[in-house]
Structure formats: structure tokens, C-alpha cells
Design an enzyme around this catalytic site. Structure first.
Site, PDB file in Angstrom:
ATOM      1  N   ARG A  81     -35.365   0.187  11.917  1.00 46.79           N
ATOM      2  CA  ARG A  81     -36.182   1.376  11.632  1.00 46.79           C
ATOM      3  C   ARG A  81     -37.421   1.902  11.938  1.00 46.79           C
ATOM      4  O   ARG A  81     -37.672   2.286  13.582  1.00 46.79           O
ATOM      5  CB  ARG A  81     -35.097   2.049  10.375  1.00 46.79           C
ATOM      6  CG  ARG A  81     -36.041   3.599   9.542  1.00 46.79           C
ATOM      7  CD  ARG A  81     -36.076   3.628   8.942  1.00 46.79           C
ATOM      8  NE  ARG A  81     -37.097   3.607   8.188  1.00 46.79           N
ATOM      9  CZ  ARG A  81     -38.474   3.853   8.182  1.00 46.79           C
ATOM     10  NH1 ARG A  81     -38.913   4.309   9.351  1.00 46.79           N
ATOM     11  NH2 ARG A  81     -39.462   3.007   7.490  1.00 46.79           N
ATOM     12  N   GLU A  82     -38.018   0.554  11.481  1.00 44.00           N
ATOM     13  CA  GLU A  82     -39.892   0.558  11.088  1.00 44.00           C
ATOM     14  C   GLU A  82     -39.915   0.630  13.282  1.00 44.00           C
ATOM     15  O   GLU A  82     -40.964   1.069  13.322  1.00 44.00           O
ATOM     16  CB  GLU A  82     -40.468   0.106  10.711  1.00 44.00           C
ATOM     17  CG  GLU A  82     -41.875  -0.210  10.325  1.00 44.00           C
ATOM     18  CD  GLU A  82     -43.041   0.949  10.322  1.00 44.00           C
ATOM     19  OE1 GLU A  82     -42.315   1.887   9.951  1.00 44.00           O
ATOM     20  OE2 GLU A  82     -43.664   1.247  11.651  1.00 44.00           O
ATOM     21  N   ASP A 161     -32.283   6.500   1.909  1.00 48.17           N
ATOM     22  CA  ASP A 161     -33.563   6.503   1.087  1.00 48.17           C
ATOM     23  C   ASP A 161     -33.702   7.844   1.664  1.00 48.17           C
ATOM     24  O   ASP A 161     -33.783   8.721   2.742  1.00 48.17           O
ATOM     25  CB  ASP A 161     -34.976   6.057   1.966  1.00 48.17           C
ATOM     26  CG  ASP A 161     -35.855   6.272   1.563  1.00 48.17           C
ATOM     27  OD1 ASP A 161     -36.954   5.744   2.228  1.00 48.17           O
ATOM     28  OD2 ASP A 161     -35.833   6.408  -0.006  1.00 48.17           O
ATOM     29  N   THR A 235     -49.802   4.459   4.061  1.00 47.41           N
ATOM     30  CA  THR A 235     -48.669   4.589   5.440  1.00 47.41           C
ATOM     31  C   THR A 235     -49.806   4.834   6.495  1.00 47.41           C
ATOM     32  O   THR A 235     -49.654   3.838   7.668  1.00 47.41           O
ATOM     33  CB  THR A 235     -48.926   6.371   5.211  1.00 47.41           C
ATOM     34  OG1 THR A 235     -47.907   6.886   4.786  1.00 47.41           O
ATOM     35  CG2 THR A 235     -48.295   6.609   6.976  1.00 47.41           C
ATOM     36  N   HIS A 262     -43.623  -0.238   0.963  1.00 45.15           N
ATOM     37  CA  HIS A 262     -44.094  -0.022   2.436  1.00 45.15           C
ATOM     38  C   HIS A 262     -45.169  -0.618   2.552  1.00 45.15           C
ATOM     39  O   HIS A 262     -45.749   0.347   3.096  1.00 45.15           O
ATOM     40  CB  HIS A 262     -42.798   0.943   3.013  1.00 45.15           C
ATOM     41  CG  HIS A 262     -43.296   1.261   4.127  1.00 45.15           C
ATOM     42  ND1 HIS A 262     -41.686   0.942   5.444  1.00 45.15           N
ATOM     43  CD2 HIS A 262     -43.567   1.526   5.288  1.00 45.15           C
ATOM     44  CE1 HIS A 262     -42.189   1.192   6.493  1.00 45.15           C
ATOM     45  NE2 HIS A 262     -42.830   1.780   6.798  1.00 45.15           N
ATOM     46  N   HIS A 359     -59.111 -40.207  14.718  1.00 42.89           N
ATOM     47  CA  HIS A 359     -57.455 -41.192  15.091  1.00 42.89           C
ATOM     48  C   HIS A 359     -56.404 -40.411  14.069  1.00 42.89           C
ATOM     49  O   HIS A 359     -57.003 -39.876  13.295  1.00 42.89           O
ATOM     50  CB  HIS A 359     -58.078 -42.182  14.306  1.00 42.89           C
ATOM     51  CG  HIS A 359     -59.034 -42.768  14.346  1.00 42.89           C
ATOM     52  ND1 HIS A 359     -58.568 -43.930  15.448  1.00 42.89           N
ATOM     53  CD2 HIS A 359     -60.198 -43.354  13.900  1.00 42.89           C
ATOM     54  CE1 HIS A 359     -60.130 -44.287  15.652  1.00 42.89           C
ATOM     55  NE2 HIS A 359     -60.963 -43.800  14.687  1.00 42.89           N
TER      56      HIS A 359
END
Lengths: 485, 485
Positions: A81-82, A161, A235, A262, A359
Site C-alpha cells: 500500500r504505502e 482501516d 505524515t 505510521h 591486524h
């Protein structure tokens, strides 16, 4: 400070080279996640360490924080989706299905898909993925609108959602006035979705720039209506960790349902914000593979998993198929035509490389990340090391010694020239280099090869490759087993 | 949640294309950094917003936190020390000087160099850089050893960091026993350096896994001796923000001198940890360009600047030459042969791109990052947008309209085919596309061109290119002015 180049040999003059090293936990006690016996209310990470006390992992969630969900969370994987909003994402159905299956195999608890109301193709893809019989739950999101709801509930998704409009709506929101409207529409949509036996989440945009009281009112209202989860969002990607902590903690005291977050990554803080949100009581984190999404995207799946693994490795290992991480990132990177960033946690080119010139022993003695982030837990056992065109014979010599081969300095310089020549064509992995060294060495030992005999060496390498190909019974592929991105 | 693809037109079916957009602040009030008039002790970022109140920047440092240094800090730029430990860093003297000059021009307060005691070349480079007459202060670091100190003080550096051995030393540290030893050697070295009029810093490694009491004892001791600054380090890169906050805050109450922090990025939290350290009272942050350093490096300069700019843009703009950021990152990226990660804050390929397929207007109406991170403050005005081989004619049409050109749909499809053809060779920047569109449009207008006349179009483009080259008086270079990494 970091292990510095002052420890011993000349460093920066000789174009310090990389040396591949094995992860050797040189007898140090493995940090455990046991609760700190000294429950003293101090919330710092240190601990006393007499040899009789088991060493506490200083990065583990604090026992004093009972709301802390750092070892009790779920991932909502939103690549489909995103991720679709990423500038260069053009997923066809086949690719979406491949990604969905891979994410399911990795073990994320949820995947989120573009709204089926967005287009006929989105709806068809949504249905197709719902039919795959995946173990993870499938979610999508819709506007707070009955039309969208009716489409979504028929696709077979496990959860929906409901997003409340845009943040400009929130900003214009004045106390009480539109609450009735919100409540009425939200009730209708939420109850409709619930009546279909489908999970309901309710989210807002731009939560950190919203009026706090309005925000809490809305969430309290939908919590009472009976949503499964509420979501908040950074956002614009500019929130900072303590700010996130406070909003989530405040919300935690207002709603009884789960809390999802989110987080955009415009200022590079999305992983840390997610971690801190969990500390405050959030229960679900949105991610996408490599963080792809709008602009610079959101919390990346791999980075989040790395940081939560550092806090509680056993928990994270038990939930997710960590060795798949690299494969998933490569799958998505290819699909959207980006390179896995060189500094990507765990899977990036550099994640486990060290600059040699010192080393190898000194590297092993330095404070090592490997006690915390174990490459083998992620299916990574080798590190891209020498094989760069600027590789010097010193680094090759280190590797020769590690392989217990016997070569003079002159011979080492000779084989280094060959490695550099091949590296001009493509970077040689550590295994490529090992092969060259072993072939060279056995050529020297058997007398078939001497310093400067380029054609003889080429012939030996070619014969070795052909023999290996016959053994594997497949078309010739350079043998590459490296942690390169 | 993010601006979703449900807002309007078909999205994911038509392989949503990107459209370049100008930054237009569509009449929204610009957030200010004024102190929230409602000083109510709440530390969340929201605010009431009647139209008469100036909008407070929710990302600004909180007025209630008087120790908060988010708008009062200095950067110690360590590309030429930590950066040298990056797997692929092989800086010659010329490159080091170029980087030093660029960082100085950018405005960092300090640059840190590899120890002059590491090798003759390091010493020579250190002296060379000290002679450049840079405005920034020049630092280096040494072991807690008089031999190193004697070398360092002769190079011309402004400051020296005395690092206390390794963290294994710290771990073995038992109360009181070795304190005398530390104090004795440290006093000697510190006083020696101070006697030369040079700043002294004192640092430990792996501070988050060290015994807190031991750590604080050491720092308290050296603070009394009179160092300018103490440093702590997250050497393994796994510390989380609130953990960092607490250690720094605790230390802040113990020492009177400045506090520096050095944060590795293995779990992707270095920027957030730096921000949070400043909130707790740290004064100096170590960075490197693109974060290059050991393994996945440390706090990246650009990312840190982006997040602090979001908190207080005026302060950050007044200190640093933000438009230089991209140039510096490209300089270093080239020197170490990496790509600027596609999701790099501000300068990454994606930082200001949006996925179109929806009306450009819808993008402008969505909660916009641009209110916080203004691309023009960083010298970025254009966004890589269309020009990908999957570009559809819809995106091209949007751009045609933005350019106020008049073309029919058939003509737009025709020119889109040309763009896709060129994009197969290399991605076309927005300016490349604009050029093609303008040439096509003027060809149509003048009658020299009609739909389907490929050769005529090729000729017009070629003529345009030649004319532009003659104007510029230089060898032909494709004209690229884009925010592409």
C-alpha cells in the site's frame, strides 16, 4: 570513540584494505535478556558486573516499564500500500503476489494492500491476494464512506482501516461542532464492517500537527464504538522520539484498543520513532520493505527488525524468518529499481565490514557489534572484504594467513595483481578471492605455477571453474557467497 | 495515514506516474517557532489554533526544557577520521583537502582528522590541513599516551581528543583500583596538551555498555582536571533514544564541561539519538558525510541537519550553508564510490518526489512536507519526476499543462513515445522532458512537425541541442538540472 587507526600499524597511508573476518565470539559472555536483578528504579542501561551476575542486555526493554511493547508487537507490512506510493513502484499483479508471499513467509502478522476502491485493478489484486491462503492477515484501507466499505468487505480482507478524511479537515475541526457528523458516519461504516466479521481500524493523518484534544476525542469516540485498533501517523516525517513517546503514552491512557503507528522518514527518525512508540505502549508498527513509500517512505522493515532484535533477539527470532530479510529486500529493490543503500542495517554492503590495515586480531578485540547483531542470525556468514580494485597485498596476505596457506610476499603480490585485474571487471567476493588464492597456492605447491606466469594462472583458474561447474551440474555461474548488497 | 490513492482518479492500474511539481505553499500559514503561549507544562506538540494565535512549530524544542540544546549545538565533522574507517574510503591528500575545505564552507564548527600518530602520512595530512587557514576548528584524537600527545601538539590542531584505551579496559575496571592510574596518566597528558593552548576532550568507547558508576567517576575526575569537553559513544550502534537521553542527562548533572556524543548507526537510530542527546543537554554531535565510517557508520551530516532544521529552521539556516549539502554529499559519495541512498533525507532521489496518477492538485492539497522541509532552502527546486521508461502519457499531459503548452491527446501520446525511447537509454530529468516538450510543441506550432514524424522530431531535437551547445560554448553535455542523486 570508535576503534581508532592509532592502534598499531600504519593505517591510512597504505590505503587500508578490508579483510574478511569470521564472527568469532572470543570467549565473551553472551549478553542475556534477564531482568536486572538490581531493580532500583534507575532506567539507565548499565549494570554492575561481578563475574557471578549474568550480564544484562543494556538494550533490552526495561522491566520497570510495564507498558513497554518492544518485545510484544505486531508488524503491519505496507509495501503493497504505502510502497505503491513510492516514486518508482509499478507493481503488476504477479509482482504483488510474489511480494505478498515473501512477506508472509518472513512472518509479518499483517500485510496491507491498496484500497480496492481505488481502481478495478486494485480490487482485483486485493481479491487475488486474499485467495492465496496466506498465514498473515490481510488489511486494506478505505475512506470513511459506505461506498468504499461495501467494496472492501467483499474482497476477502481480514481487516479494514477507516481513514478520517484529510488533515485539513482535522485542522478545521472545532470543538463539538463536527463531532456529531464524524460519529454518525463513522458509526455507520464501522458497524457495517464489523457486522461482516472484519477487523476495523480507525486512523488520522498528520497526528502530530493536530489539535490534541480533538484527536483524543475522536479516538475515544471510536474506541467506544468498538474499533479493534486506532492509528496515528507522522505524515510529514518530522516527529522526534520523545514527542512520539508522549503522544502514544497519552493515547494509551485514553483508549483501550490497540494502537498502531505510521511514521514517515523525512528526517531519518522513523525507526527510532517506532521503537519509542512501542516503549510507550503502541502495539502495531507500519513498515515497508526498504521503507519505500511516499517521498522517502516510512519505517523500513529491515531496520525496524534489526533494532528490535538488538533489544530482544530471541523474541524477534521466534517471530520472523530473519535469514529471508535479504531476499525480500532484493526482491523489492529489483521491482522498484533501486539499490539497497550501502549503509542499510544488516543487509547493507557495509553492515559487517571492517576497515583493515590493522591486524585482524585488533578488530576482533575491539568492542564488537557482533555480540549484539549476529550476522549468522540473518543468514549472513561472510563479509564483503578484499576484492576491490584498490586492494593491497597486505590485505591479501592477511587472508592467506587466515586460510593457512603458505606464500612468500612476492607470490602474494603476484596473486594480488590477478585479484585486482579481476576486480576491475567486477568486485570479487571473499569466496572468489579464496578460490583464487587456493588455486594459486596449489599451483605453486605442485610446481605448475611460478611468480609472473599469468597464462598458467589463467589456465588453472579456468580449469577449476570448469570442474566446479561440472560438479554442480549447472550453467556456469561465478560462485558468490557474500554479504554484498 | 498517508494521502491515499483513493482520493479520486484511477491510480495503481495505470502505473501511476510521477509528475514534477513546484513547491507552492498554497496559502497555508507558515509555522513559526514562537513559544507556545499556553505554557501549560504539557510537553506534547499540539496547540490550540484559533486564527488569532500564531501557529507554533510542533517540532521545535520545548520551551519548558531549559537544558534542551536542539537549537544550540555544534557539529564535529568526522568524515576525515571516522570516515576514513569506512570500508571503501581511500582518501589521498588532495581529496582530504577538498573535503576539509567543503566542510568548512558548509559551516561546521569543527572537523576531526585521523590521529597524526597513526602514520607519517596522517601526520603530514594533518599539518597540511591545519595550514589551510580554515574557519572551522581542527581536531584530532590520540591515545592517552605522552608519545601521541607530543606528535599531535606540533601539528597545528586546535583540539585533541584523549581516548581512554578500549572498552575491555573499562569492563575490567573495578572500583577504585585503577582510578589512580587513569588519573595519573590522564592528568599528565591533559595538562601537557592544555599547556600548549590546545582544547582537550576526553572520551570513552562503548559508553552504553559500561558500568555507569565507573563512567561517571572518570568523567568527574577529568572534568575536575579541566577538560573542555567529555565524549560518550554508542560504539555498537544499538542504543535507543530514551536510553541516550538518560545517560546524557545524568552526565549533564555530573560534569560542568561540554558533552559530545558519537553515535553509530547499526540499527538506524543515530540521527534520532543525536537529536535526543541534544534535548538532554549534549553540546556537540559527531557526524560524517552520508554517515560513512566503521560498518554502517555514524550520524550522517545531512540527516542530522535536516532533522534539526525541522526543529528550528532559522537557527540552522543561520549556521550552515544548506544549499552546499548536496554538493558535499556528492563529493564524498564519489570519493568512496557509493550512491547517495535513494531515500537520503533532503538529497535523496525521492526526498521530494510524489507519485502522481492523481491530479497534481490533490498532491498539493495533501499534508505537505514542504511546510517543514523546504527544498529551496537546500538549493533544490526541481524534482525528478517523469522520464522513466514506464511514464504514461497522463503524466506527460500534466506536465504539458503545467508548462502552458497546447497539444492534443494524440500529440501528447506521440511525444510520450519519444520520451520513453530516450528514457530507455537514460532516465530523462524533468528539464530533459521539458526541453523535448517545448521543441515538440514549437515544431507543431510552426508546422515543421506532425504526429508520427519521428525523423523530423529527431532533427528538431538535434538542432536545439546544437544551438544550446553553441550558446554555452562548451562540449556537449545533456542539460540536467534535477534533484536526482
Amino acid at each position: 570513540m570508535c576503534p581508532s587507526l592509532t592502534d598499531g600499524a600504519s593505517a591510512s597511508t597504505d590505503r587500508s584494505e578490508m579483510v574478511g573476518i569470521e564472527n568469532t565470539n572470543v570467549g565473551r559472555p553472551v549478553p542475556t535478556n534477564g531482568v536486572n536483578g538490581h531493580a532500583n528504579g534507575h532506567t539507565n542501561g548499565a549494570n554492575g558486573h561481578s563475574s557471578s551476575t549474568q550480564r544484562r542486555n543494556p538494550y533490552a526493554p526495561r522491566a520497570s516499564e510495564f507498558l513497554n511493547n518492544v518485545a510484544n508487537f505486531k508488524i503491519i507490512e505496507s509495501t503493497l500500500r504505502e510502497g505503491e506510493q513510492f516514486a518508482n513502484a509499478f507493481f503488476d499483479t504477479k509482482t504483488k503476489i510474489a511480494i505478498a508471499k515473501a512477506l508472509d513467509a518472513f512472518g509479518v502478522e499483517y500485510i496491507e494492500l491498496t484500497s480496492p476502491a481505488a481502481s478495478e485493478q486494485s480490487r482485483a489484486d486485493c481479491e487475488a491476494i486474499c485467495k492465496l491462503g496466506l498465514r498473515c492477515k490481510i488489511l486494506t484501507h478505505i475512506r470513511c464512506h459506505m461506498d468504499d466499505a461495501r467494496i472492501a468487505v467483499e474482497t476477502g480482507v481480514d481487516g479494514v482501516d477507516v481513514v478520517i478524511g484529510t488533515s485539513s479537515f482535522l485542522r478545521e475541526f472545532s470543538h463539538g461542532k463536527d463531532m456529531t457528523y464524524i460519529t454518525k458516519t463513522a458509526i455507520e461504516v464501522i458497524n457495517f464492517v464489523k457486522s461482516k466479521g472484519i477487523e476495523v481500524r480507525f486512523s488520522t493523518e498528520d497526528s502530530f500537527r493536530s489539535d490534541l484534544v480533538d484527536l483524543l476525542s475522536i479516538y475515544q469516540t471510536v474506541d467506544k464504538i468498538g474499533v479493534n485498533r486506532v492509528g496515528i501517523a507522522d505524515t510529514v516525517g518530522c516527529a522526534n522520539p520523545r514527542q512520539v513517546y508522549e503522544l502514544v503514552r497519552t493515547l494509551r491512557g485514553v483508549v483501550g484498543c490497540d494502537i498502531e503507528i505510521h511514521l514517515h522518514n523525512d528526517t531519518g527518525m522513523a525507526i527510532a520513532n517506532a521503537y519509542t512508540a512501542l516503549e510507550a505502549g503502541a502495539t502495531h508498527i507500519d513498515t515497508s520493505v526498504l521503507g519505500i513509500g511516499e517521498r522517502v517512505g516510512i519505517t523500513p522493515l529491515g531496520g525496524l527488525v534489526a533494532c528490535l532484535y538488538a533489544a530482544d533477539p530471541e523474541y524477534v527470532k521466534s517471530k520472523y524468518n530473519l535469514p529471508m530479510l535479504r531476499e525480500i529486500e532484493n526482491l523489492v529493490a529489483e521491482a522498484v529499481e533501486v539499490n539497497v543503500p550501502f549503509m542499510n542495517p544488516i543487509t547493507g554492503y557495509c553492515a559487517f565490514t571492517h576497515k583493515a590495515g590493522i591486524h585482524a586480531k585488533a578488530i576482533l578485540n575491539n568492542p564488537s557489534t557482533y555480540e549484539i547483531l549476529k550476522p549468522e542470525d540473518f543468514g549472513l556468514t561472510r563479509y564483503v572484504a578484499i576484492g576491490h580494485r584498490l586492494t593491497g597485498w597486505n590485505a591479501v596476505k592477511s587472508r592467506v594467513e587466515q586460510l593457512n596457506l603458505t606464500l612468500t610476499d612476492e607470490q602474494i603480490k603476484d596473486v594480488t595483481a590477478k585479484i585486482k585485474e579481476l576486480a576491475d571487471v567486477r568486485t570479487q567476493s571473499l569466496d572468489d578471492v579464496d578460490t583464487i588464492l587456493r588455486v594459486y597456492h596449489s599451483g605453486i605447491q605442485s610446481g605448475e605455477l611460478a611468480v609472473g606466469q599469468k597464462e598458467a594462472l589463467d589456465r588453472l583458474l579456468r580449469e577449476h571453474r570448469e570442474a566446479a561447474t561440472r560438479e554442480r551440474g549447472e550453467t556456469e555461474q561465478p560462485q558468490v557467497v557474500a554479504a554484498a548488497a
